[in-house]
Design a protein around this motif. Sequence first.
Motif, PDB file in Angstrom:
ATOM      1  N   MET A 211       0.853  -1.186   0.000  1.00 46.63           N
ATOM      2  CA  MET A 211       0.000   0.000   0.000  1.00 46.63           C
ATOM      3  C   MET A 211       0.889   1.236   0.000  1.00 46.63           C
ATOM      4  N   ASP A 212       0.773   2.019  -1.065  1.00 48.25           N
ATOM      5  CA  ASP A 212       1.540   3.266  -1.163  1.00 48.25           C
ATOM      6  C   ASP A 212       0.739   4.368  -0.466  1.00 48.25           C
ATOM      7  N   HIS A 213       1.366   5.456  -0.131  1.00 47.36           N
ATOM      8  CA  HIS A 213       0.687   6.634   0.424  1.00 47.36           C
ATOM      9  C   HIS A 213       1.129   7.801  -0.442  1.00 47.36           C
ATOM     10  N   LYS A 214       0.295   8.155  -1.422  1.00 49.71           N
ATOM     11  CA  LYS A 214       0.753   9.075  -2.473  1.00 49.71           C
ATOM     12  C   LYS A 214       0.689  10.552  -2.094  1.00 49.71           C
ATOM     13  N   ARG A 215      -0.216  10.901  -1.174  1.00 45.73           N
ATOM     14  CA  ARG A 215      -0.375  12.329  -0.880  1.00 45.73           C
ATOM     15  C   ARG A 215       0.721  12.820   0.058  1.00 45.73           C
ATOM     16  N   GLY A 219      -3.248  12.145   6.670  1.00 46.68           N
ATOM     17  CA  GLY A 219      -4.678  12.022   6.391  1.00 46.68           C
ATOM     18  C   GLY A 219      -4.975  12.025   4.898  1.00 46.68           C
ATOM     19  N   ASP A 220      -3.976  11.654   4.085  1.00 45.57           N
ATOM     20  CA  ASP A 220      -4.123  11.655   2.619  1.00 45.57           C
ATOM     21  C   ASP A 220      -4.590  13.005   2.088  1.00 45.57           C
ATOM     22  N   LYS A 221      -3.992  14.052   2.647  1.00 47.87           N
ATOM     23  CA  LYS A 221      -4.285  15.413   2.171  1.00 47.87           C
ATOM     24  C   LYS A 221      -3.059  15.918   1.394  1.00 47.87           C
ATOM     25  N   GLY A 222      -3.266  17.032   0.690  1.00 51.18           N
ATOM     26  CA  GLY A 222      -2.142  17.657  -0.004  1.00 51.18           C
ATOM     27  C   GLY A 222      -1.940  17.085  -1.392  1.00 51.18           C
ATOM     28  N   LEU A 223      -0.841  17.495  -2.003  1.00 50.86           N
ATOM     29  CA  LEU A 223      -0.602  17.141  -3.410  1.00 50.86           C
ATOM     30  C   LEU A 223      -0.184  15.688  -3.555  1.00 50.86           C
ATOM     31  N   ARG A 408       5.584  12.031   6.630  1.00 45.75           N
ATOM     32  CA  ARG A 408       4.214  11.871   7.119  1.00 45.75           C
ATOM     33  C   ARG A 408       4.236  11.110   8.437  1.00 45.75           C
ATOM     34  N   ASN A 409       3.260  11.431   9.276  1.00 48.44           N
ATOM     35  CA  ASN A 409       3.236  10.786  10.598  1.00 48.44           C
ATOM     36  C   ASN A 409       2.293   9.596  10.653  1.00 48.44           C
ATOM     37  N   ASP A 410       1.625   9.288   9.527  1.00 48.98           N
ATOM     38  CA  ASP A 410       0.559   8.287   9.601  1.00 48.98           C
ATOM     39  C   ASP A 410       0.710   7.152   8.585  1.00 48.98           C
ATOM     40  N   ILE A 411       1.951   6.888   8.182  1.00 47.90           N
ATOM     41  CA  ILE A 411       2.128   5.784   7.220  1.00 47.90           C
ATOM     42  C   ILE A 411       1.696   4.465   7.883  1.00 47.90           C
ATOM     43  N   GLY A 412       0.814   3.757   7.211  1.00 54.12           N
ATOM     44  CA  GLY A 412       0.365   2.449   7.717  1.00 54.12           C
ATOM     45  C   GLY A 412      -0.789   2.504   8.695  1.00 54.12           C
ATOM     46  N   HIS A 413      -1.218   3.708   9.098  1.00 55.37           N
ATOM     47  CA  HIS A 413      -2.274   3.768  10.114  1.00 55.37           C
ATOM     48  C   HIS A 413      -3.590   3.188   9.623  1.00 55.37           C
ATOM     49  N   ARG A 414      -3.939   3.503   8.376  1.00 56.23           N
ATOM     50  CA  ARG A 414      -5.189   2.972   7.817  1.00 56.23           C
ATOM     51  C   ARG A 414      -5.129   1.433   7.795  1.00 56.23           C
TER      52      ARG A 414
END
Length: 423
Positions: A211-215, A219-223, A408-414
């Motif tokens: 699972m990538d985190h692209k933003r 919170g998956d915000k931003g560019l 980012r502070n939330d990698i993997g949280h979801r």
Amino acid sequence: MKILVVGGGGREHAIIKKIKENKAVETIYALPGNGGISKDAVCVDIKATDLEAVRDFAIKEKIVFAIVAPDDPLVLGMVDELESKGIPCFGPSKSAAIIEGSKAFSKDLMRNFNIPTAKYEVFDDAAKAKAYIDEHHAPIVIKADGLALGKGVIIAETDIEAKDAIDKIMTQKAFGESGNKVVIEEFLEGPEVSVLAFTDGKIIVPMISSMDHKRALDGDKGLNTGGMGVIAPNPYYTPEIAKESMERIFKPTMEAMNSLDRTFKGCLYFGLMITKDGPKVIEYNCRFGDPEAQAVLPLLETDLLEIMMDVRNEKLTSDKVKFSEDSTCCLILASKGYPQTYDKGFPITFNCDTNDIFLAGAKIVNDKLVTSGGRVLGITKRAKSLKEAIDLAYKAADDVSFDNKYYRNDIGHRALEILEEVK
Ligand code: AMP
Ligand code: GLY
């Protein structure tokens, strides 16, 4: 054995560290590599897209096997160039790399071979594209046809935004020639899964999902960025989804490419969305994902170089591709301001061992490693549980210092929440 790796980011560093495990490897050359890779390979300042210079270097150095990792040299035909001079390569030919090089091609492939994907139309005329938006309405997704450094996708929330995107891509040519055609497609919803798969055109063997985190922001915000962190395996990718993906997506894609005489040999990347109607393809890439490779390859328990050679020689077998049951978290440390403007040139120091650190935007100036790009490095930690892997990666982030460090502070949280829910 002399090995050549074309490319110079975190993905290439992860590939290089993995193939170094093979005892027959004597020297690895990275073209161009980067300041961090130079600890593990001989970096030579030749651009990854300079087909002739790479070819001449490979001939001069008597390279035994070449790995072409990034999209642009693959789409330009680097593998054909090297193979034509007798240098065996891991990576698809130009005629197969089109699966990433042209979104219009890949969408037509999926439509013609019944591979699940978002509904779409292709346009080379801005007025017709806008008329289609008037009929179908936002939310809608606009994609430049060609390679656009991951930036050619615009998710429009309103019809006005969608039409602005058409102007930006087709009229103002914000992504250059990539925007001669656009794909307009249905907006899909659901969690995303990346699956990298080895294929030699005869069989296709998926690697562990991720699972990538692209933003850019929490919170998956931003560019959108190239990727701010990855966890593997991806808890949304259940055994049922994996089976369905194999039957309806992976094998049909391999067979479709064969039937068009565009046999794909290399790593085929499936960007999937798990919709309420099952998995659908969001995009194909003709290569390892970055940073996905940094989270997936450390879990590979078998010999990467042998697998790559088997792929090239059309002798791939699934028993040679074995993954650990552990989890990984790859946390990207970036320069503050990425993916827009950021300062660089700051010294990077490590208060930890660097075995599981993959350098990307780093170069050596006066014998010191300094930041030179947006994504500076990836830290990959591995553990029995995802939670432990995440905790270890964040702990290690404190042991790496450079000015303007951002992550980012939330990698993997979801993913952790999902694991909790299914318990
Ligand atoms: P791509 O470069 O095609 O992977 O697109 C970049 C990102 O845009 C994907 O990872 C998705 O998050 C999003 N995206 C692309 N296509 C769609 C779609 N049809 N519906 C919803 N989101 C999409
Ligand atoms: N991480 C997404 C890509 O490599 O395209």
